[in-house]
Design a protein around this motif. Structure first.
Motif, PDB file in Angstrom:
ATOM      1  N   ARG A  21      31.139  62.222-127.562  1.00 28.80           N
ATOM      2  CA  ARG A  21      29.978  62.803-128.102  1.00 28.80           C
ATOM      3  C   ARG A  21      29.740  64.172-128.196  1.00 28.80           C
ATOM      4  NH1 ARG A  21      26.614  62.198-124.859  1.00 28.80           N
ATOM      5  NH2 ARG A  21      27.277  61.614-122.758  1.00 28.80           N
ATOM      6  N   SER A  22      28.962  64.338-129.382  1.00 30.00           N
ATOM      7  CA  SER A  22      28.476  66.029-129.388  1.00 30.00           C
ATOM      8  C   SER A  22      27.524  66.288-128.218  1.00 30.00           C
ATOM      9  CB  SER A  22      27.867  66.049-130.737  1.00 30.00           C
ATOM     10  OG  SER A  22      26.656  65.155-130.737  1.00 30.00           O
ATOM     11  N   GLY A  23      27.516  67.708-127.954  1.00 32.12           N
ATOM     12  CA  GLY A  23      26.853  68.160-126.885  1.00 32.12           C
ATOM     13  C   GLY A  23      27.337  67.980-125.518  1.00 32.12           C
ATOM     14  N   VAL A  24      28.612  67.583-125.386  1.00 29.98           N
ATOM     15  CA  VAL A  24      29.446  67.517-124.137  1.00 29.98           C
ATOM     16  C   VAL A  24      30.113  68.868-123.893  1.00 29.98           C
ATOM     17  CG1 VAL A  24      31.656  66.696-122.799  1.00 29.98           C
ATOM     18  CG2 VAL A  24      30.177  65.176-124.146  1.00 29.98           C
ATOM     19  N   LYS A  25      30.091  69.244-122.957  1.00 37.26           N
ATOM     20  CA  LYS A  25      30.614  70.922-122.567  1.00 37.26           C
ATOM     21  C   LYS A  25      31.939  70.755-122.059  1.00 37.26           C
ATOM     22  CE  LYS A  25      25.965  72.420-121.552  1.00 37.26           C
ATOM     23  NZ  LYS A  25      25.084  73.177-120.371  1.00 37.26           N
TER      24      LYS A  25
END
Length: 205
Positions: free
Chosen positions: A153-157
């Protein structure tokens, strides 16, 4: 010259043999507690024979750590290349850590060296920090590649996830060693698998 040493000079083969024998001793005993006599007993060489290949005990400890770390990294990464999905690759990395015994007697080379060198050997501490950074970077790169491929997922650091994996595994390893059971490591694996499934992009399930 031993089998597997083809292509090495006699001096190179002897140097490698010393590292093979010294690495588990340093890993079990630590730099300060390890004596030159133990190294002599393990290698069958006199002090001069050892220091013909290494300037001093500190250089031997540094090179033994590098040797042990390279063996450990190879064991923990060689099974990952054929796994296409980033989440599955990270889960396999966790599985290998939990299920594969240390290739160097004495346990996790990074943990042992980090603890041993924290207030004793600045060069070993520096190398342990480099090794930790390398581990973080390898995991973070898998996360970044997975995000680009639409598998995570996008937004994972990436660095945060890498730190969570490493801290959970190393903490569980310490507990398992003290308790002499794999329970903490198995619990860590279950928890991390849940975390990793949670970052998986739904369309890649």
């Amino acid at each position: 010259m031993r089998e597997g040493d083809a292509g090495l000079t006699k001096g190179e083969a002897t140097r490698l043999f010393i590292l093979e024998q010294a690495a588990p001793i340093f890993n079990r005993r630590g730099y300060t507690a390890c004596s030159i006599q133990e190294l002599m007993d393990a290698t069958g060489l006199e002090k001069g024979g050892i220091y013909r290949h290494f300037l001093n005990k500190e250089e031997l400890a540094v090179e033994a750590f590098r040797y042990a770390l390279s063996k450990s990294v190879k064991t923990r990464t060689e099974r990952l290349e054929g796994i296409p999905n980033a989440v599955d690759k990270l889960k396999r990395a966790v599985s290998v850590f939990v299920e594969t015994p240390s290739v160097i007697d004495g346990g996790c080379v990074l943990m042992n060296t980090a603890i041993d060198s924290d207030d004793g050997n600045p060069r070993l501490r520096e190398l342990a920090l480099e090794a930790l950074n390398g581990w973080q970077n390898r995991l973070a790169k898998i996360v970044i590649a997975g995000m680009r491929a639409g598998e995570i997922r996008s937004g994972v650091k990436p660095r945060q996830l890498a730190n969570t994996i490493i801290a959970t595994l190393e903490g569980a390893l310490m507990m398992s060693r003290l308790q002499r059971t794999q329970s903490a490591l198995r619990d860590a694996q279950t928890t991390l698998n849940g975390v990793l499934e949670g970052v998986r992009c739904p369309k890649s399930r």
